[in-house]
Scaffold this active site. Structure first.
Site, short mmCIF file in Angstrom:
data_model
loop_
_atom_site.label_atom_id
_atom_site.label_comp_id
_atom_site.label_asym_id
_atom_site.label_seq_id
_atom_site.Cartn_x
_atom_site.Cartn_y
_atom_site.Cartn_z
N SER A 60 22.37 -33.01 -13.89
CA SER A 60 22.38 -32.27 -12.63
C SER A 60 23.54 -31.29 -12.47
O SER A 60 23.43 -30.33 -11.71
CB SER A 60 22.37 -33.24 -11.45
OG SER A 60 23.47 -34.13 -11.52
N LYS A 109 22.06 -27.36 -7.64
CA LYS A 109 22.04 -27.20 -6.19
C LYS A 109 21.78 -25.76 -5.74
O LYS A 109 21.34 -25.53 -4.60
CB LYS A 109 23.36 -27.67 -5.60
CG LYS A 109 23.54 -29.18 -5.57
CD LYS A 109 22.74 -29.83 -4.47
CE LYS A 109 23.16 -31.28 -4.23
NZ LYS A 109 22.45 -31.88 -3.11
#
Length: 403
Positions: free
Chosen positions: A300, A51
């Site tokens: 992720s 992110k």
């Protein structure tokens, strides 16, 4: 618009704050699914997740005036850290609204970057609505975690790196929550090579993209329930949805139990901590209908608190019959316990816990309930232990296992 020029610019900018997460070839997962599998370990980023890419790129494109207003966002944790980190780099204030269910490690790390954390709502969607309300009331600049083409462009830099490391990649598996990461990766993948298949993976308890693609428009789920907190989203992004419709080749959904097994596999075979959302693409490997393909699974993130980790490990060991519990009724006389212990020892079972209860019945011939929790190598070993116990003259009754 997501353009090739924007992806190239973003790739240069995010290098200022990202680690070089080179692809890792996995012998274990390759053998499990019959493909050649590489892992893209974004769990190794400074904030513990990919992110930081989208957040930093988005903030870099803002005017100085918008930054000075202060930034605000809503996030289950990983985007929160990315925005907080970017805000600190650019010297501006950040307010982060996080669901009350956010793991403590994500809350504390977000605060460690100097951001103000507000806990509100049970799921991301409720937190987002509150963050938008605060943005309007206080004039903050809102940084959407996924429904923003600029943020998605930053996330897509992952694909640029995958292609550089593995130009002949054929399949890329990417986790899906709101769809920002999947948008960036799939859009750039098709630009680089239209033959690359991009598969989105979401938890079955929060399959908002699957529902939306089936309906042909953005759909809001009534509820979500999954241990993959980073992808517990009711509604995919409206602005990124057209890109997902165009560029995602398939969506796979996986159950929470599959994530638990994937966590154990990752720890034991790659010595890496990957959070449940990041494990979606690993669990999905078993669902692929192709063989002998070059596949990349995007991990992720790796922000998992110790309590959650402990729970996942325990449940995983139980699922795989590495930990199990059974009880037997013993006659209330000396030597009975020794017989059971001897049978277990002969089968090389390892006793973790034992409860000896003499007060379950008044029947003196079967007066003692012995409950044993054991460690085994797996299902075959478990059955061998139970067989030895039966041969010793006792009938084991399976109980709920818990450490």
């Amino acid at each position: 618009m997501l353009t090739r020029e924007a992806f190239e610019e973003a790739s240069q900018i995010v290098r200022q704050v990202t680690e070089d997460t080179r692809l890792v070839y996995s012998d274990y997962f390759s053998s499990q699914c019959g493909n050649k599998v590489w892992l893209k370990p974004e769990n190794m980023q400074v904030t513990g997740a990919y992110k930081i890419r989208g957040a930093y790129y988005k903030v870099s494109t803002m005017s100085e005036e918008d930054r000075k207003k202060g930034l605000i966002t809503a996030s289950a944790g990983n985007h929160a850290q990315g925005v907080a980190y970017a805000a600190r780099k650019y010297g501006c204030h950040a307010t982060i609204v996080m669901p009350t269910t956010t793991p403590l490690i994500k809350v504390n790390r977000t605060r460690s970057y100097g951001a103000e954390v507000v806990l509100y709502g049970d799921v991301y969607d409720e937190s987002c609505a509150y963050a938008l309300k605060l943005a309007q009331e206080k004039g903050y600049t809102f940084v959407h975690p996924f429904d923003d083409p600029t943020v998605a462009t930053g996330q897509g830099t992952i694909m640029m790196e995958i292609f550089k490391d593995l130009p002949l990649v054929e399949y890329v598996l990417v986790p899906v929550g709101g769809g920002g990461l999947a948008t960036g990766v799939s859009t750039l993948a098709k630009m680089l090579n239209p033959n690359i298949k991009v598969i989105g993976v979401e938890p079955s308890g929060a399959a908002c993209l699957s529902a939306s693609l089936k309906a042909g428009h953005v759909v809001t789920l009534p509820t979500v329930s999954t241990i993959a907190d980073g992808t517990a989203v009711k509604t995919p992004g409206e602005h990124v949805f057209p890109y997902l419709q165009k560029n995602i080749d398939e969506v796979i959904t996986v159950d929470d139990d599959e994530l638990i097994v994937a966590f154990l596999d990752m720890v034991e075979n790659h010595k890496m901590i990957v959070e449940n959302s990041g494990l979606l693409t690993v669990a999905a490997l078993r669902h692929l209908k192709v063989r002998d393909k070059r596949v990349v699974s995007v991990l992720s993130g790796g922000n998992m608190d110790v309590i959650t980790m402990s729970s996942v490990v325990q449940r995983g060991l139980i699922q795989r019959d590495r930990i199990f519990t059974f009880s037997v009724m013993l006659p209330d006389k000396p030597g009975s316990l020794v017989k059971v212990a001897t049978a277990i020892a002969q089968a090389q079972g390892n006793v973790i816990r034992l409860a000896h209860n003499q007060f379950v019945t008044t029947n003196r011939s079967a007066a003692v309930k012995l409950t044993i929790t054991l460690e085994a190598f797996g299902t075959e070993h478990k059955e061998m232990i139970l067989k030895k116990v039966r041969e010793a003259g006792f009938e084991p009754k399976m109980e709920d296992a818990a450490l």
